[in-house]
Design a protein around this motif. Structure first.
Motif, PDB file in Angstrom:
ATOM      1  N   GLU A 164       0.664  -0.867   0.000  1.00  0.00           N
ATOM      2  CA  GLU A 164       0.227  -0.163   0.194  1.00  0.00           C
ATOM      3  C   GLU A 164       1.186   1.494  -0.032  1.00  0.00           C
ATOM      4  OE1 GLU A 164      -3.604   0.205  -0.107  1.00  0.00           O
ATOM      5  OE2 GLU A 164      -3.235  -1.062  -0.154  1.00  0.00           O
ATOM      6  N   VAL A 165       1.019   1.293  -1.018  1.00  0.00           N
ATOM      7  CA  VAL A 165       2.089   3.289  -1.157  1.00  0.00           C
ATOM      8  C   VAL A 165       0.974   3.903  -2.143  1.00  0.00           C
ATOM      9  CG1 VAL A 165       4.109   1.355  -1.472  1.00  0.00           C
ATOM     10  CG2 VAL A 165       3.064   1.635  -3.452  1.00  0.00           C
ATOM     11  N   LEU A 166       1.751   5.184  -1.829  1.00  0.00           N
ATOM     12  CA  LEU A 166       1.263   6.545  -2.505  1.00  0.00           C
ATOM     13  C   LEU A 166       1.914   5.846  -4.523  1.00  0.00           C
ATOM     14  CD1 LEU A 166      -0.846   9.034  -2.547  1.00  0.00           C
ATOM     15  CD2 LEU A 166       1.987  10.270  -2.438  1.00  0.00           C
ATOM     16  N   LEU A 167       0.950   6.445  -4.776  1.00  0.00           N
ATOM     17  CA  LEU A 167       0.775   6.182  -6.703  1.00  0.00           C
ATOM     18  C   LEU A 167       0.267   7.782  -7.837  1.00  0.00           C
ATOM     19  CD1 LEU A 167      -1.357   2.434  -7.213  1.00  0.00           C
ATOM     20  CD2 LEU A 167       1.668   3.147  -6.506  1.00  0.00           C
ATOM     21  N   HIS A 168       0.932   7.752  -8.387  1.00  0.00           N
ATOM     22  CA  HIS A 168       0.254   8.626  -9.260  1.00  0.00           C
ATOM     23  C   HIS A 168      -0.610   8.862  -9.784  1.00  0.00           C
ATOM     24  CE1 HIS A 168       0.645  11.744 -12.913  1.00  0.00           C
ATOM     25  NE2 HIS A 168       1.009  12.096 -12.429  1.00  0.00           N
ATOM     26  N   GLY A 169      -0.448   7.656  -9.771  1.00  0.00           N
ATOM     27  CA  GLY A 169      -2.717   7.234 -10.282  1.00  0.00           C
ATOM     28  C   GLY A 169      -2.397   7.052 -12.314  1.00  0.00           C
ATOM     29  N   GLU A 170      -2.003   8.301 -12.345  1.00  0.00           N
ATOM     30  CA  GLU A 170      -2.410   8.654 -13.906  1.00  0.00           C
ATOM     31  C   GLU A 170      -0.845   8.786 -14.786  1.00  0.00           C
ATOM     32  OE1 GLU A 170      -4.750   8.301 -16.069  1.00  0.00           O
ATOM     33  OE2 GLU A 170      -5.642   7.681 -14.753  1.00  0.00           O
ATOM     34  N   PHE A 171      -0.007   8.230 -14.274  1.00  0.00           N
ATOM     35  CA  PHE A 171       1.692   8.080 -14.827  1.00  0.00           C
ATOM     36  C   PHE A 171       1.545   7.514 -16.052  1.00  0.00           C
ATOM     37  CE2 PHE A 171       5.825   7.335 -15.324  1.00  0.00           C
ATOM     38  CZ  PHE A 171       6.903   8.602 -14.523  1.00  0.00           C
ATOM     39  N   ARG A 172       1.839   8.374 -17.132  1.00  0.00           N
ATOM     40  CA  ARG A 172       2.491   7.951 -17.951  1.00  0.00           C
ATOM     41  C   ARG A 172       3.503   8.906 -18.208  1.00  0.00           C
ATOM     42  NH1 ARG A 172      -2.700  10.450 -18.729  1.00  0.00           N
ATOM     43  NH2 ARG A 172      -2.935  12.159 -19.497  1.00  0.00           N
ATOM     44  N   GLN A 173       3.812   8.587 -19.829  1.00  0.00           N
ATOM     45  CA  GLN A 173       5.549  10.080 -20.288  1.00  0.00           C
ATOM     46  C   GLN A 173       4.398  11.329 -20.655  1.00  0.00           C
ATOM     47  OE1 GLN A 173       6.993   7.753 -23.908  1.00  0.00           O
ATOM     48  NE2 GLN A 173       6.525   5.376 -23.181  1.00  0.00           N
ATOM     49  N   GLY A 174       3.736  11.521 -20.508  1.00  0.00           N
ATOM     50  CA  GLY A 174       3.410  12.589 -21.191  1.00  0.00           C
ATOM     51  C   GLY A 174       3.383  13.550 -19.731  1.00  0.00           C
ATOM     52  N   LYS A 175       3.471  12.965 -18.241  1.00  0.00           N
ATOM     53  CA  LYS A 175       3.451  13.104 -17.693  1.00  0.00           C
ATOM     54  C   LYS A 175       4.732  13.925 -16.881  1.00  0.00           C
ATOM     55  CE  LYS A 175      -1.377  13.584 -16.182  1.00  0.00           C
ATOM     56  NZ  LYS A 175      -2.516  14.708 -16.208  1.00  0.00           N
ATOM     57  N   VAL A 176       5.575  13.394 -17.250  1.00  0.00           N
ATOM     58  CA  VAL A 176       6.668  13.475 -16.713  1.00  0.00           C
ATOM     59  C   VAL A 176       7.908  14.212 -17.840  1.00  0.00           C
ATOM     60  CG1 VAL A 176       8.544  12.379 -16.585  1.00  0.00           C
ATOM     61  CG2 VAL A 176       6.778  11.378 -16.429  1.00  0.00           C
ATOM     62  N   LEU A 177       7.603  16.298 -17.312  1.00  0.00           N
ATOM     63  CA  LEU A 177       8.035  16.789 -18.052  1.00  0.00           C
ATOM     64  C   LEU A 177       9.460  17.319 -17.858  1.00  0.00           C
ATOM     65  CD1 LEU A 177       5.272  19.660 -17.322  1.00  0.00           C
ATOM     66  CD2 LEU A 177       5.397  17.744 -19.076  1.00  0.00           C
TER      67      LEU A 177
ATOM     68  N   GLY B 289       0.413  16.347 -12.177  1.00  0.00           N
ATOM     69  CA  GLY B 289      -0.619  15.658 -13.032  1.00  0.00           C
ATOM     70  C   GLY B 289      -0.981  14.703 -11.899  1.00  0.00           C
ATOM     71  N   PRO B 290      -0.672  14.714 -10.863  1.00  0.00           N
ATOM     72  CA  PRO B 290      -1.094  13.898 -10.560  1.00  0.00           C
ATOM     73  C   PRO B 290      -2.321  12.944 -10.131  1.00  0.00           C
ATOM     74  CG  PRO B 290       0.139  14.179  -8.732  1.00  0.00           C
ATOM     75  CD  PRO B 290       0.347  15.496 -10.455  1.00  0.00           C
ATOM     76  N   VAL B 291      -3.055  12.057 -10.019  1.00  0.00           N
ATOM     77  CA  VAL B 291      -4.043  11.771  -9.333  1.00  0.00           C
ATOM     78  C   VAL B 291      -4.230  10.518  -8.470  1.00  0.00           C
ATOM     79  CG1 VAL B 291      -6.724  11.240 -10.363  1.00  0.00           C
ATOM     80  CG2 VAL B 291      -5.478  12.244 -11.289  1.00  0.00           C
ATOM     81  N   PRO B 292      -2.969  11.090  -7.554  1.00  0.00           N
ATOM     82  CA  PRO B 292      -3.300   9.327  -6.233  1.00  0.00           C
ATOM     83  C   PRO B 292      -4.391   9.264  -5.949  1.00  0.00           C
ATOM     84  CG  PRO B 292      -3.865  11.898  -5.527  1.00  0.00           C
ATOM     85  CD  PRO B 292      -4.177  12.353  -6.666  1.00  0.00           C
ATOM     86  N   VAL B 293      -3.857   7.659  -5.333  1.00  0.00           N
ATOM     87  CA  VAL B 293      -4.482   6.798  -5.209  1.00  0.00           C
ATOM     88  C   VAL B 293      -3.612   6.234  -4.511  1.00  0.00           C
ATOM     89  CG1 VAL B 293      -6.287   6.589  -6.695  1.00  0.00           C
ATOM     90  CG2 VAL B 293      -4.165   5.905  -6.670  1.00  0.00           C
ATOM     91  N   VAL B 294      -3.767   5.871  -3.284  1.00  0.00           N
ATOM     92  CA  VAL B 294      -2.887   4.576  -2.486  1.00  0.00           C
ATOM     93  C   VAL B 294      -3.370   3.019  -2.710  1.00  0.00           C
ATOM     94  CG1 VAL B 294      -2.524   3.277  -0.045  1.00  0.00           C
ATOM     95  CG2 VAL B 294      -3.006   5.777  -0.203  1.00  0.00           C
ATOM     96  N   GLY B 295      -2.453   1.994  -2.874  1.00  0.00           N
ATOM     97  CA  GLY B 295      -2.667   0.981  -3.652  1.00  0.00           C
ATOM     98  C   GLY B 295      -1.135   0.493  -4.143  1.00  0.00           C
ATOM     99  N   GLU B 296      -1.097  -0.336  -4.637  1.00  0.00           N
ATOM    100  CA  GLU B 296       0.110  -1.365  -5.612  1.00  0.00           C
ATOM    101  C   GLU B 296       0.870  -0.529  -6.808  1.00  0.00           C
ATOM    102  OE1 GLU B 296      -0.306  -5.263  -7.412  1.00  0.00           O
ATOM    103  OE2 GLU B 296      -2.316  -5.240  -7.293  1.00  0.00           O
ATOM    104  N   ARG B 297       2.078  -1.320  -6.641  1.00  0.00           N
ATOM    105  CA  ARG B 297       3.033  -0.541  -7.632  1.00  0.00           C
ATOM    106  C   ARG B 297       2.688  -0.762  -9.539  1.00  0.00           C
ATOM    107  NH1 ARG B 297       8.535  -1.846  -6.213  1.00  0.00           N
ATOM    108  NH2 ARG B 297       7.694  -4.085  -5.588  1.00  0.00           N
ATOM    109  N   ALA B 298       1.902  -2.496  -8.785  1.00  0.00           N
ATOM    110  CA  ALA B 298       1.375  -2.327 -10.774  1.00  0.00           C
ATOM    111  C   ALA B 298       0.374  -1.880 -11.619  1.00  0.00           C
ATOM    112  CB  ALA B 298       1.026  -3.922 -10.027  1.00  0.00           C
TER     113      ALA B 298
END
Length: 314
Positions: free
Chosen positions: A205-218, A229-238
């Motif tokens: 149970e870790v903090l996740l970005h939620g919508e992590f993709r290449q366009g979200k990394v500047l 632009g995170p839409v954060p959730v808590v859960g598994e890294r996968a």
């Protein structure tokens, strides 16, 4: 959207709400969101004054979840002023950025609880990881997302992956029941089965970005690459990594042997970040089907078919 000068004395004619944001919120049933949108030019101007910021320009076409303006602080330092659409996700974005404190993500400089405004470290918005060759982009993305996966703070406001996907599951059931979706019903059924099974025993149970993709990394100055632009959730890294698996799926579709290439991508990302391959494959299939059904629902059948085909390769 240009506004006339308001009774409070601010000339809002220079603040234009981007069409993309207007279109995204045009059908919102929430009166609070509509009121927020109507008042947004004036709100921006008041925040500029309150924080002694100089407006350079509003970012266009911008995003669907808020307005971003490029500004300069009183000392001349560049920054980005963001006004997320009001709601729980806006509060969670602020909390996540504050918790990361610049570790892997753009640093939060100031926040206003009344307007929801966020003053954020300025990054190079025109240069994302999508500008790099795929292999290099995936390598840099893996290094960035690894930094974001930290323990959430005590008493955090973040939703869980279980809760978020429960909401998605109901939407998928409705969308997947449509006549047009008959051909992909086996995929939809598999995705729903995976959603029921995967959250049952999460490995972490870790903090996740939620919508992590290449366009979200500047590209940044403080560090070469930082997430926004995170839409954060808590859960598994996968779950987080699955969104990256879907990235640039059109490139895989255009190549030879896309199914094999997709499976290689899953294996490579899973191994490089010590994530279970089967769980990553499962979450990737789920997220591809969920995204594909949503794209079809808003009329983008081409994108929907690509995502659902991608899910089939998995």
């Amino acid at each position: 959207m240009a506004s006339a000068p308001q009774p409070g004395g601010h000339d809002t004619a220079r603040v234009h709400v981007p069409k993309r944001l207007l279109d995204a919120l045009s059908d919102s049933p929430a009166s609070a969101v509509r009121s927020w949108l109507d008042a947004l030019p004036e709100t921006v101007e008041r925040q500029l004054t309150a924080w002694e910021l100089t407006l350079e320009r509003v970012v266009t076409p911008g995003g669907r979840h808020g307005l971003v303006a490029l500004v300069r602080q009183a000392d001349g330092t560049p920054a980005a002023l963001k006004f997320p659409v009001p709601g729980p996700d806006a509060d969670r974005e602020q909390a996540a950025l504050a918790h990361w404190d610049g570790w892997g993500a753009a640093r939060l400089l100031r926040a206003d609880p009344d307007t929801g405004a966020l003053l954020i470290e300025r990054l190079r918005s025109a240069v994302s990881l999508r500008s790099l060759p795929e292999a290099k982009a995936l390598l840099e993305a893996a290094g960035t997302v690894r930094r974001l996966w930290v323990a959430p703070p005590e008493g955090h406001p973040f939703a869980s992956v279980t809760g978020r996907t429960e909401e998605d599951r109901e939407v998928m059931r409705v969308l997947g029941a449509g006549a047009w979706a008959a051909d992909v019903r086996p995929l939809t059924d598999e995705a729903l089965e995976l959603r029921a099974a995967l959250p049952a025993e999460p490995p972490e149970e870790v903090l996740l970005h939620g919508e992590f993709r290449q366009g979200k990394v500047l590209a940044g100055e403080r560090l070469p690459w930082l997430a926004v632009g995170p839409v954060p959730v808590v859960g598994e890294r996968a779950y987080d990594l699955a969104r990256l698996v879907l990235d640039r799926c059109e490139d895989l579709a255009a190549g030879s042997g896309p199914a094999a290439a997709t499976r290689r991508r899953v294996a490579k990302l899973a191994d490089s970040l010590d994530v279970d391959r089967d769980r990553l494959r499962g979450w990737s299939l789920y997220r591809a089907v969920e995204a594909g059904l949503r794209e079809a629902a808003v009329g983008d059948r081409r994108r929907a078919e690509l995502l659902l085909e991608f899910a089939g390769w998995l």
